[in-house]
Design a protein around this motif. Structure first.
Motif, PDB file in Angstrom:
ATOM      1  N   ARG A  16       0.816  -1.222   0.000  1.00 32.07           N
ATOM      2  CA  ARG A  16       0.000   0.000   0.000  1.00 32.07           C
ATOM      3  C   ARG A  16       0.855   1.280   0.000  1.00 32.07           C
ATOM      4  O   ARG A  16       0.604   2.225   0.737  1.00 32.07           O
ATOM      5  CB  ARG A  16      -0.953   0.008   1.179  1.00 32.07           C
ATOM      6  CG  ARG A  16      -1.813  -1.252   1.259  1.00 32.07           C
ATOM      7  CD  ARG A  16      -3.155  -1.011   1.842  1.00 32.07           C
ATOM      8  NE  ARG A  16      -3.862  -2.215   2.197  1.00 32.07           N
ATOM      9  CZ  ARG A  16      -4.456  -3.045   1.334  1.00 32.07           C
ATOM     10  NH1 ARG A  16      -4.411  -2.817   0.065  1.00 32.07           N
ATOM     11  NH2 ARG A  16      -5.097  -4.116   1.769  1.00 32.07           N
ATOM     12  N   SER A  38      -6.049 -13.784 -10.037  1.00 30.87           N
ATOM     13  CA  SER A  38      -7.385 -14.151  -9.562  1.00 30.87           C
ATOM     14  C   SER A  38      -7.425 -14.323  -8.052  1.00 30.87           C
ATOM     15  O   SER A  38      -7.913 -13.459  -7.331  1.00 30.87           O
ATOM     16  CB  SER A  38      -7.865 -15.426 -10.256  1.00 30.87           C
ATOM     17  OG  SER A  38      -6.992 -16.504  -9.959  1.00 30.87           O
ATOM     18  N   GLN A  41      -5.609 -11.465  -5.794  1.00 30.66           N
ATOM     19  CA  GLN A  41      -6.290 -10.171  -5.888  1.00 30.66           C
ATOM     20  C   GLN A  41      -7.630 -10.199  -5.166  1.00 30.66           C
ATOM     21  O   GLN A  41      -8.018  -9.246  -4.516  1.00 30.66           O
ATOM     22  CB  GLN A  41      -6.465  -9.768  -7.352  1.00 30.66           C
ATOM     23  CG  GLN A  41      -5.158  -9.587  -8.093  1.00 30.66           C
ATOM     24  CD  GLN A  41      -4.249  -8.579  -7.432  1.00 30.66           C
ATOM     25  OE1 GLN A  41      -4.673  -7.483  -7.068  1.00 30.66           O
ATOM     26  NE2 GLN A  41      -2.989  -8.935  -7.261  1.00 30.66           N
ATOM     27  N   ARG A  42      -8.316 -11.327  -5.263  1.00 33.27           N
ATOM     28  CA  ARG A  42      -9.593 -11.486  -4.549  1.00 33.27           C
ATOM     29  C   ARG A  42      -9.367 -11.422  -3.041  1.00 33.27           C
ATOM     30  O   ARG A  42     -10.138 -10.804  -2.319  1.00 33.27           O
ATOM     31  CB  ARG A  42     -10.218 -12.811  -4.968  1.00 33.27           C
ATOM     32  CG  ARG A  42     -11.687 -12.893  -4.760  1.00 33.27           C
ATOM     33  CD  ARG A  42     -12.366 -14.083  -5.431  1.00 33.27           C
ATOM     34  NE  ARG A  42     -11.608 -15.310  -5.479  1.00 33.27           N
ATOM     35  CZ  ARG A  42     -11.163 -15.889  -6.612  1.00 33.27           C
ATOM     36  NH1 ARG A  42     -11.414 -15.349  -7.782  1.00 33.27           N
ATOM     37  NH2 ARG A  42     -10.477 -17.018  -6.577  1.00 33.27           N
ATOM     38  N   GLU A  43      -8.286 -12.075  -2.553  1.00 30.92           N
ATOM     39  CA  GLU A  43      -7.965 -12.031  -1.121  1.00 30.92           C
ATOM     40  C   GLU A  43      -7.693 -10.604  -0.658  1.00 30.92           C
ATOM     41  O   GLU A  43      -8.146 -10.197   0.400  1.00 30.92           O
ATOM     42  CB  GLU A  43      -6.724 -12.873  -0.845  1.00 30.92           C
ATOM     43  CG  GLU A  43      -6.940 -14.356  -0.897  1.00 30.92           C
ATOM     44  CD  GLU A  43      -5.642 -15.129  -0.742  1.00 30.92           C
ATOM     45  OE1 GLU A  43      -4.612 -14.547  -0.334  1.00 30.92           O
ATOM     46  OE2 GLU A  43      -5.644 -16.329  -1.058  1.00 30.92           O
ATOM     47  N   GLU A  44      -6.939  -9.855  -1.456  1.00 24.32           N
ATOM     48  CA  GLU A  44      -6.592  -8.492  -1.059  1.00 24.32           C
ATOM     49  C   GLU A  44      -7.803  -7.558  -1.027  1.00 24.32           C
ATOM     50  O   GLU A  44      -7.862  -6.646  -0.220  1.00 24.32           O
ATOM     51  CB  GLU A  44      -5.521  -7.925  -1.995  1.00 24.32           C
ATOM     52  CG  GLU A  44      -4.173  -8.526  -1.725  1.00 24.32           C
ATOM     53  CD  GLU A  44      -3.069  -7.874  -2.525  1.00 24.32           C
ATOM     54  OE1 GLU A  44      -3.284  -6.795  -3.110  1.00 24.32           O
ATOM     55  OE2 GLU A  44      -1.975  -8.448  -2.558  1.00 24.32           O
ATOM     56  N   ARG A  45      -8.763  -7.792  -1.897  1.00 18.50           N
ATOM     57  CA  ARG A  45      -9.969  -6.955  -1.886  1.00 18.50           C
ATOM     58  C   ARG A  45     -10.766  -7.113  -0.612  1.00 18.50           C
ATOM     59  O   ARG A  45     -11.484  -6.223  -0.189  1.00 18.50           O
ATOM     60  CB  ARG A  45     -10.845  -7.276  -3.098  1.00 18.50           C
ATOM     61  CG  ARG A  45     -10.394  -6.531  -4.329  1.00 18.50           C
ATOM     62  CD  ARG A  45     -11.383  -6.713  -5.463  1.00 18.50           C
ATOM     63  NE  ARG A  45     -10.598  -7.207  -6.589  1.00 18.50           N
ATOM     64  CZ  ARG A  45     -10.789  -8.356  -7.225  1.00 18.50           C
ATOM     65  NH1 ARG A  45     -11.762  -9.149  -6.886  1.00 18.50           N
ATOM     66  NH2 ARG A  45     -10.014  -8.710  -8.210  1.00 18.50           N
ATOM     67  N   ARG A  46     -10.672  -8.294   0.031  1.00 20.51           N
ATOM     68  CA  ARG A  46     -11.413  -8.555   1.271  1.00 20.51           C
ATOM     69  C   ARG A  46     -10.845  -7.757   2.440  1.00 20.51           C
ATOM     70  O   ARG A  46     -11.529  -7.551   3.422  1.00 20.51           O
ATOM     71  CB  ARG A  46     -11.375 -10.037   1.610  1.00 20.51           C
ATOM     72  CG  ARG A  46     -12.311 -10.844   0.780  1.00 20.51           C
ATOM     73  CD  ARG A  46     -12.396 -12.250   1.317  1.00 20.51           C
ATOM     74  NE  ARG A  46     -12.055 -13.147   0.226  1.00 20.51           N
ATOM     75  CZ  ARG A  46     -11.389 -14.275   0.342  1.00 20.51           C
ATOM     76  NH1 ARG A  46     -10.976 -14.676   1.511  1.00 20.51           N
ATOM     77  NH2 ARG A  46     -11.128 -15.017  -0.695  1.00 20.51           N
ATOM     78  N   CYS A  47      -9.570  -7.374   2.375  1.00 20.76           N
ATOM     79  CA  CYS A  47      -8.925  -6.675   3.512  1.00 20.76           C
ATOM     80  C   CYS A  47      -9.328  -5.229   3.591  1.00 20.76           C
ATOM     81  O   CYS A  47      -9.624  -4.564   2.714  1.00 20.76           O
ATOM     82  CB  CYS A  47      -7.415  -6.784   3.371  1.00 20.76           C
ATOM     83  SG  CYS A  47      -6.846  -8.477   3.492  1.00 20.76           S
TER      84      CYS A  47
END
Length: 47
Positions: A16, A38, A41-47
């Motif tokens: 970040r 996939s 990036q999906r994991e990072e969006r949850r944070c």
């Protein structure tokens, strides 16, 4: 993640904009393009 040949270096902990975390080799992991694009990036969006 999947065992396929790696093409990218990913950051285990999202940097970040933190340059020290960005360049910390202990924060790097090798990922194939599909896993990086996939799952990771999906994991990072949850944070």
């Amino acid at each position: 993640m999947c065992g396929a040949p790696s093409r990218l270096v990913d950051h285990k902990t999202p940097h970040r904009g933190d340059k020290r975390l960005f360049w910390s080799r202990s924060n790097w992991q090798a990922l194939c393009t599909p896993c990086h694009s996939s799952r990771k990036q999906r994991e990072e969006r949850r944070c």
